[in-house]
Write a protein that holds these residues in place. Structure first.
Motif, PDB file in Angstrom:
ATOM      1  N   UNK A   6       0.825  -1.217   0.000  1.00  9.87           N
ATOM      2  CA  UNK A   6       0.000   0.000   0.000  1.00  9.87           C
ATOM      3  C   UNK A   6       0.852   1.257   0.000  1.00  9.87           C
ATOM      4  N   UNK A   7       1.861   1.313   0.856  1.00 14.57           N
ATOM      5  CA  UNK A   7       2.676   2.532   0.915  1.00 14.57           C
ATOM      6  C   UNK A   7       3.453   2.723  -0.384  1.00 14.57           C
ATOM      7  N   UNK A   8       3.839   1.609  -1.022  1.00 13.75           N
ATOM      8  CA  UNK A   8       4.538   1.712  -2.309  1.00 13.75           C
ATOM      9  C   UNK A   8       3.606   2.271  -3.382  1.00 13.75           C
ATOM     10  N   UNK A   9       2.339   1.829  -3.371  1.00 10.79           N
ATOM     11  CA  UNK A   9       1.362   2.322  -4.335  1.00 10.79           C
ATOM     12  C   UNK A   9       1.087   3.815  -4.132  1.00 10.79           C
ATOM     13  N   UNK A  10       1.076   4.242  -2.870  1.00  6.66           N
ATOM     14  CA  UNK A  10       0.778   5.642  -2.556  1.00  6.66           C
ATOM     15  C   UNK A  10       1.935   6.575  -2.895  1.00  6.66           C
ATOM     16  N   UNK A  11       3.159   6.105  -2.714  1.00  6.00           N
ATOM     17  CA  UNK A  11       4.326   6.967  -2.902  1.00  6.00           C
ATOM     18  C   UNK A  11       4.696   7.625  -1.583  1.00  6.00           C
ATOM     19  N   UNK A  12       5.421   8.723  -1.656  1.00  3.19           N
ATOM     20  CA  UNK A  12       5.918   9.391  -0.448  1.00  3.19           C
ATOM     21  C   UNK A  12       4.766   9.941   0.384  1.00  3.19           C
ATOM     22  N   UNK A  13       4.635   9.444   1.623  1.00  2.00           N
ATOM     23  CA  UNK A  13       3.579   9.874   2.531  1.00  2.00           C
ATOM     24  C   UNK A  13       3.976  11.220   3.133  1.00  2.00           C
ATOM     25  N   UNK A  14       3.041  12.189   3.064  1.00  2.00           N
ATOM     26  CA  UNK A  14       3.323  13.530   3.587  1.00  2.00           C
ATOM     27  C   UNK A  14       2.430  13.904   4.766  1.00  2.00           C
ATOM     28  N   UNK A  15       1.328  13.176   4.979  1.00  2.00           N
ATOM     29  CA  UNK A  15       0.423  13.497   6.085  1.00  2.00           C
ATOM     30  C   UNK A  15      -0.446  12.281   6.389  1.00  2.00           C
ATOM     31  N   UNK A  16      -0.677  12.049   7.686  1.00  6.46           N
ATOM     32  CA  UNK A  16      -1.549  10.961   8.120  1.00  6.46           C
ATOM     33  C   UNK A  16      -2.555  11.534   9.115  1.00  6.46           C
ATOM     34  N   UNK A  17      -3.849  11.329   8.828  1.00  8.03           N
ATOM     35  CA  UNK A  17      -4.904  11.748   9.745  1.00  8.03           C
ATOM     36  C   UNK A  17      -5.502  10.494  10.370  1.00  8.03           C
ATOM     37  N   UNK A  18      -5.439  10.412  11.698  1.00  8.93           N
ATOM     38  CA  UNK A  18      -5.899   9.221  12.412  1.00  8.93           C
ATOM     39  C   UNK A  18      -6.969   9.592  13.432  1.00  8.93           C
ATOM     40  N   UNK A  19      -7.802   8.629  13.831  1.00 11.00           N
ATOM     41  CA  UNK A  19      -8.815   8.911  14.855  1.00 11.00           C
ATOM     42  C   UNK A  19      -8.157   9.127  16.217  1.00 11.00           C
ATOM     43  N   UNK A  20      -8.862   9.801  17.104  1.00  7.95           N
ATOM     44  CA  UNK A  20      -8.353  10.028  18.453  1.00  7.95           C
ATOM     45  C   UNK A  20      -8.575   8.796  19.320  1.00  7.95           C
ATOM     46  N   UNK A  21      -7.777   8.659  20.359  1.00  9.12           N
ATOM     47  CA  UNK A  21      -7.996   7.597  21.333  1.00  9.12           C
ATOM     48  C   UNK A  21      -9.405   7.745  21.891  1.00  9.12           C
TER      49      UNK A  21
END
Length: 130
Positions: free
Chosen positions: A33-48
Motif C-alpha cells: 500500500x505505501x509503495x502504491x501511494x508513494x511518499x507519505x506527507x500526512x496521516x490523519x488518524x482517529x483520536x484515542x
C-alpha cells in the motif's frame, strides 16, 4: 515484490493487523500500500477513545500522488495512536511494519471471530499478485 510479514493478518484494503495481548491489535498499512501511494506527507488518524466499525473509513493517508482512506479491519475502540506520525509521516514509507504503525484497537467482539475475516500472509500475497 513487496514484503509481506508472516504472522500478521491482512485486509483486502491493505491494512495489516498484529495481535498484541488480550483483545488488543495494532494496525498499519502494508508495504504494498505505501509503495502504491508513494511518499507519505500526512496521516490523519482517529483520536484515542473513538469507536470504529470494521470496514469503515477511520482516517486518511496523504501522499505526493493522492489521498487515500484508512479502513478499520476490525471493530472496537481506539486505545492508542502513533503520535510520531504527526511529525514524521514518512515512517509509513520507511518502516510500514515497524515505527510506521498507525493505531491500536481494543476489539469489542470476539477477537477470534473478528480476526477470522482477515487474510494470512500467503492469502495476502495471492491477493496482491492479482
Amino acid at each position: 515484490m513487496s514484503e509481506v510479514v508472516n504472522g500478521l493478518l491482512y485486509s483486502e484494503e491493505h491494512e495489516w493487523v498484529q495481535t498484541l495481548e488480550g483483545d488488543l491489535v495494532r494496525i498499519g498499512i502494508t508495504e504494498f500500500a505505501q509503495h502504491q501511494l508513494g511518499d507519505i506527507v500526512f496521516v490523519e488518524l482517529p483520536e484515542s477513545g473513538t469507536e470504529v466499525s470494521s470496514e469503515d473509513s477511520i482516517g486518511t493517508i496523504e501522499s505526493v500522488k493522492t489521498v487515500s482512506d484508512l479502513f478499520a479491519p476490525v471493530s472496537g475502540t481506539v486505545v492508542r495512536v502513533n503520535e510520531q506520525l504527526q511529525d514524521e509521516p514518512e515512517l509509513v514509507n520507511s518502516a510500514p511494519y515497524g515505527e510506521g504503525w498507525m493505531i491500536e484497537i481494543k476489539v469489542n467482539d470476539d477477537i477470534k471471530a473478528a480476526l477470522a475475516k482477515l487474510m494470512d500472509a500467503d492469502a495476502y500475497r495471492a491477493h496482491t499478485a492479482e
